[in-house]
Design an enzyme around this catalytic site. Structure first.
Site, mmCIF file in Angstrom:
data_model
loop_
_atom_site.group_PDB
_atom_site.id
_atom_site.type_symbol
_atom_site.label_atom_id
_atom_site.label_comp_id
_atom_site.label_asym_id
_atom_site.label_seq_id
_atom_site.Cartn_x
_atom_site.Cartn_y
_atom_site.Cartn_z
ATOM 1 N N SER A 266 31.980 47.664 39.699
ATOM 2 C CA SER A 266 33.375 47.286 39.492
ATOM 3 C C SER A 266 33.757 47.306 38.006
ATOM 4 C CB SER A 266 33.610 45.923 40.134
ATOM 5 O OG SER A 266 34.959 45.799 40.451
ATOM 6 N N LYS B 113 33.004 50.363 35.241
ATOM 7 C CA LYS B 113 33.831 51.001 34.206
ATOM 8 C C LYS B 113 33.051 50.981 32.887
ATOM 9 C CE LYS B 113 37.843 48.410 36.153
ATOM 10 N NZ LYS B 113 38.235 48.995 37.390
ATOM 11 N N TRP C 279 41.307 49.467 47.202
ATOM 12 C CA TRP C 279 41.844 49.140 45.871
ATOM 13 C C TRP C 279 41.255 50.087 44.804
ATOM 14 C CZ3 TRP C 279 45.777 46.661 43.963
ATOM 15 C CH2 TRP C 279 45.739 46.030 42.708
ATOM 16 N N HIS D 118 34.095 45.533 48.965
ATOM 17 C CA HIS D 118 33.800 45.647 47.541
ATOM 18 C C HIS D 118 32.629 44.737 47.183
ATOM 19 C CE1 HIS D 118 34.930 46.389 43.383
ATOM 20 N NE2 HIS D 118 34.972 45.099 43.143
HETATM 21 C C1 GTR Z 1 39.644 43.722 40.249
HETATM 22 C C2 GTR Z 1 40.153 44.832 39.369
HETATM 23 C C3 GTR Z 1 39.313 46.045 39.607
HETATM 24 C C4 GTR Z 1 37.847 45.729 39.501
HETATM 25 C C5 GTR Z 1 37.497 44.384 40.127
HETATM 26 C C6 GTR Z 1 36.133 43.815 39.758
HETATM 27 O O1 GTR Z 1 40.416 42.617 40.297
HETATM 28 O O2 GTR Z 1 41.497 45.038 39.665
HETATM 29 O O3 GTR Z 1 39.701 47.082 38.737
HETATM 30 O O4 GTR Z 1 37.448 45.775 38.188
HETATM 31 O O5 GTR Z 1 38.388 43.406 39.764
HETATM 32 O O6 GTR Z 1 35.657 43.967 38.653
HETATM 33 O O7 GTR Z 1 35.575 43.147 40.630
#
Ligand code: GTR
Length: 430
Positions: free
Chosen positions: A267, A271, A358, A408
């Site tokens: 996540s 990045k 997402w 996720h």
């Molecule tokens: C979310 C964000 C994503 C991702 C995620 C995470 O809220 O919008 O881009 O980075 O967090 O890191 O779990």
């Protein structure tokens, strides 16, 4: 990029008839509403020259893309090195039921005694399955080192942590009950049994994840965001930088093979792992799990999270210039497949989850696929297919992709694929 692939992309994957209000875009989850967008060819330079050789890629195109990602997306990484001292805090040579050595090492920033140390937790398998020293996964964790395993010998983090509704983190501090809360994301037994080491640290040691976090992190001494430079260094850049500092330490530790370091992030840390891998060629393999917008997913494809949403929710993650692309991703002079291409020719793994719309799983796949021409320059096969694979059916060679069932998260299934991939790549390299 073959003409056929381009036309398949444009006609089949990307076209949609519905117009969205550019001023107020909603989050789109409807594939039929995905708008056509410009494809930025990784192999055409900003002065419109076609790159046909590795040499031109490495000497001209790759550096100009790296610079663009710094100036437009992640901010420029400071070049000043901080002086460090490594303090060994503990060693347990019969961790995990006697299968591993567990070390805790603090990276102390010697010029700045008040700056929080970067506390590395390292597990090394005792039973060497392959030849030589074991390779090492390197990744930051979200909840403190104590969260990845219930082993009581792991120091409980005393740093700022986000509060948890289950009461295990109270007043932004971990309680004893927080031990092991994220162990499902770090299947240590599996990783160790397969002959890999793991080095992790809490990402908040580098910068607590909130807009004021920089004040108690590395940025406070290296590059405070007070004058708001358009390419100012921000939190994703700091975390990426931190993974390279972990690797600096690992290069000094004889127990692991730092030449076979695999940077892995989930996540927001996915990045950061991609940005770390792009900037630091010492990472032999790069893995981004469900990294989504600002990670592996194409920015210009309007599906799931948008640049605007990302910057609104997390104003401290990306450089100020990136905010100017809110609601106009079409104007961005880069797209995320070009970030992935900066990893070439090193092996790259992009992973998605079905329930994580997402993060735009399909956009992550297309992005990985679009790196193929760069890998081909090196005579390597990347993804090798236009077909978005079915659940639990990884595709690709030097660039690999899977989509897992479920939400996720990082699951055992993901680790099984990452380890299998690393095994194959390291075997090939021998
Ligand atoms: C979310 C964000 C994503 C991702 C995620 C995470 O809220 O919008 O881009 O980075 O967090 O890191 O779990």
């Amino acid at each position: 990029m073959s003409y056929r692939f381009k036309s398949v992309m444009l006609a089949g994957l990307l076209l949609g008839p519905v117009t969205l209000n550019a001023q107020n875009p909603d989050i789109n989850y409807d594939e039929s509403k995905v708008q056509p967008f410009a494809f930025l060819d990784p192999l055409i330079t900003y002065s419109a020259k076609r790159v046909k050789t590795v040499q031109r890629w490495e000497n001209e195109r790759r550096p100009e893309l790296l610079k663009k990602f710094a100036s437009e997306v992640y901010g420029t990484t400071p070049s000043r090195r901080l002086a460090t001292r490594y303090e060994l805090r503990s060693v347990d040579s019969s961790a995990l039921g006697g299968t591993a050595i567990r070390k805790q090492i603090s990276v102390i920033w010697t010029e700045y005694p008040d700056l929080p140390s970067l506390d590395i937790l390292l597990y090394v398998p005792k039973n060497k399955s392959g030849t030589g020293k074991p390779p090492v996964f390197v990744g930051l964790n979200y909840m403190g080192n104590h969260s990845i395993s219930p082993e009581p010998g792991i120091a409980l983090s005393t740093r700022w942590l986000p509060n948890r509704p289950d009461g295990k983190v109270v007043n932004n501090r971990a309680t004893e009950a927080a031990r092991g809360v994220q162990q499902s994301r770090w299947p240590l037994e599996l990783i160790i049994a397969k002959g890999y080491s793991v080095a992790t640290a809490y990402y908040g040691d580098l910068e607590p994840d909130h807009p004021e976090g920089w004040k108690s992190g590395i940025r406070s001494v290296l590059d405070p965001p007070t004058n708001q430079k358009s390419d100012g260094w921000q939190a994703i850049g700091v975390w990426a930088w931190g993974m390279s500092r972990m690797l600096d330490y690992l290069e000094t530790d004889n127990l692991v093979d730092a030449k076979r370091a695999v940077v892995m992030g989930h996540s927001r840390q996915g990045k950061a792992a991609l940005w770390a891998g792009a900037q630091d060629p010492r990472f032999a393999i790069v893995i981004a799990n469900e990294s989504g917008e600002g990670g592996a997913a194409l920015s210009k494809r309007n599906f799931g999270e948008t640049i605007e949403r990302l910057n609104r929710s997390f104003p401290h993650w990306f450089c100020p210039k990136y905010r100017t692309y809110n609601n106009r991703p079409d104007a961005l002079p880069v797209d995320q497949h070009q970030l992935l291409a900066l990893i070439a020719p090193r092996p790259l793994y992009v992973a998605s989850a079905e329930g994580d719309r997402w993060a735009d799983p399909k956009g992550e796949f297309i992005s990985a696929r679009l790196t193929d021409p760069v890998y081909q320059l090196y005579g390597k096969k990347g993804i090798g297919t236009d077909t978005w694979p079915a659940i639990h059916s990884p595709v690709g060679e030097t660039v690999r992709y899977h989509i897992r069932a479920g939400e996720h998260d990082v699951k055992r299934y993901d680790w099984e694929q990452f380890i299998d991939f690393a095994d194959k790549q390291f075997r090939k390299a021998q």
